[in-house]
Design an enzyme around this catalytic site. Structure first.
Site, PDB file in Angstrom:
ATOM      1  N   SER A 202       0.858  -1.186   0.000  1.00 58.07           N
ATOM      2  CA  SER A 202       0.000   0.000   0.000  1.00 58.07           C
ATOM      3  C   SER A 202       0.886   1.224   0.000  1.00 58.07           C
ATOM      4  O   SER A 202       2.032   1.180   0.472  1.00 58.07           O
ATOM      5  CB  SER A 202      -0.887   0.003   1.256  1.00 58.07           C
ATOM      6  OG  SER A 202      -1.515   1.261   1.436  1.00 58.07           O
TER       7      SER A 202
ATOM      8  N   TYR B  25      -1.706  -0.398  10.404  1.00 54.77           N
ATOM      9  CA  TYR B  25      -1.739  -0.724   8.979  1.00 54.77           C
ATOM     10  C   TYR B  25      -0.459  -0.243   8.296  1.00 54.77           C
ATOM     11  O   TYR B  25       0.174  -0.991   7.536  1.00 54.77           O
ATOM     12  CB  TYR B  25      -2.966  -0.088   8.342  1.00 54.77           C
ATOM     13  CG  TYR B  25      -3.155  -0.451   6.889  1.00 54.77           C
ATOM     14  CD1 TYR B  25      -3.515  -1.745   6.516  1.00 54.77           C
ATOM     15  CD2 TYR B  25      -2.978   0.501   5.888  1.00 54.77           C
ATOM     16  CE1 TYR B  25      -3.697  -2.086   5.181  1.00 54.77           C
ATOM     17  CE2 TYR B  25      -3.164   0.173   4.551  1.00 54.77           C
ATOM     18  CZ  TYR B  25      -3.520  -1.118   4.208  1.00 54.77           C
ATOM     19  OH  TYR B  25      -3.687  -1.453   2.884  1.00 54.77           O
TER      20      TYR B  25
END
Length: 267
Positions: free
Chosen positions: A133, A146
């Site tokens: 990501s 995350y």
């Protein structure tokens, strides 16, 4: 015929990748912790199989790989796509959910690579694609855990890439920005940065495999922005983040709209 195994392939980005690679003629194996989703996804793709897979469990991953290779043949490509995204203020994060995110997002790809690399090394060919990501290139407030896991994925992928290149194995990282899936439910996205579709990520994965590229961002122009931020003074990088709204996007999420997703990743 090329055999590709995709984790988290029962929905969203994983399903789009499965469809895209099947379209190129690959035999597709879909693994998902939601067995029903894996089977339903596979049923709609000619020649595909859907199997249960808990990526955080090494034994589950090894069983998945054995069944794929028994049914379709040796795995040529592994796409580690499965992941979860808990967001919110750091001090409100549930510690158990944080551990689960680390187990899924970080240990999941590690388990997968351990399961397929011995065979790939003996055959002196193969390709692993780890879906990270853009949160793995710059931390995002409200996405502490995350971001931590995705930074780890970026680093470990580059290390594995260098270690196994002499064995004929390609290893790639794909870094999508905000993608129109349930992961971003309740958020507003980033100002000035288009929210991409799962199909955009799938197209990038297909190009990465075809060209054996080491790193790819989705959308592609973000690579330049990330590189620029890396050389800017800290205050300038923080100012740019505020201009894009990245400093608040996870802190101001509507958790009512994320309730179904949050319940699923907690379970």
């Amino acid at each position: 015929m090329t055999v590709v195994a995709i984790t988290g392939g029962g929905r969203s980005i994983g399903l789009a990748i499965a469809r895209r690679l099947a379209h190129t003629g690959m035999r597709v194996a879909i693994g998902d912790i939601d067995t029903g989703a894996a089977e339903s996804a596979a049923a709609a793709i000619p020649g595909a199989i859907g199997l249960p897979l808990d990526v955080s469990d090494a034994a589950s991953f090894e069983s998945f790989v054995r069944e794929v290779e028994r049914t379709l043949g040796p795995i040529d490509i592994l796409v580690n796509n499965a992941g979860i995204m808990p967001i919110g203020e750091f001090l409100s994060h549930d510690a158990e959910l944080a551990r689960r995110a680390v187990n899924v997002n970080l240990h999941g790809p590690l388990n997968g690579m351990r399961a397929v690399l011995p065979g790939m090394r003996s055959r002196r060919r193969g390709h692993i694609v780890n879906v990270a990501s853009t949160a793995g290139s710059r931390g995002i407030p409200g996405g502490v855990v995350y971001s931590a896991t995705k930074f780890a994925v970026v680093g470990m992928t580059d290390a594995i890439r260098q270690e196994f290149a002499p064995h004929g194995i390609a290893v790639s990282t794909v870094l999508p920005s905000f993608t129109d899936t349930e992961l971003i439910a309740g958020t507003t996205g980033l100002r000035g940065v288009p929210t991409v579709r799962p199909e955009d990520v799938a197209d990038t994965v297909a190009r990465v495999i075809a060209r054996r590229r080491a790193v790819a961002f989705v959308p592609g122009f973000l690579r330049g922005l990330v590189g620029l931020q890396a050389i800017l003074p800290v205050w300038a990088g923080d100012l740019a983040a505020r201009c894009f709204g990245a400093d608040r996007v996870f802190l101001t999420a509507d958790h009512g709209r994320r309730a179904a997703y949050d319940e699923r990743i907690t379970g």
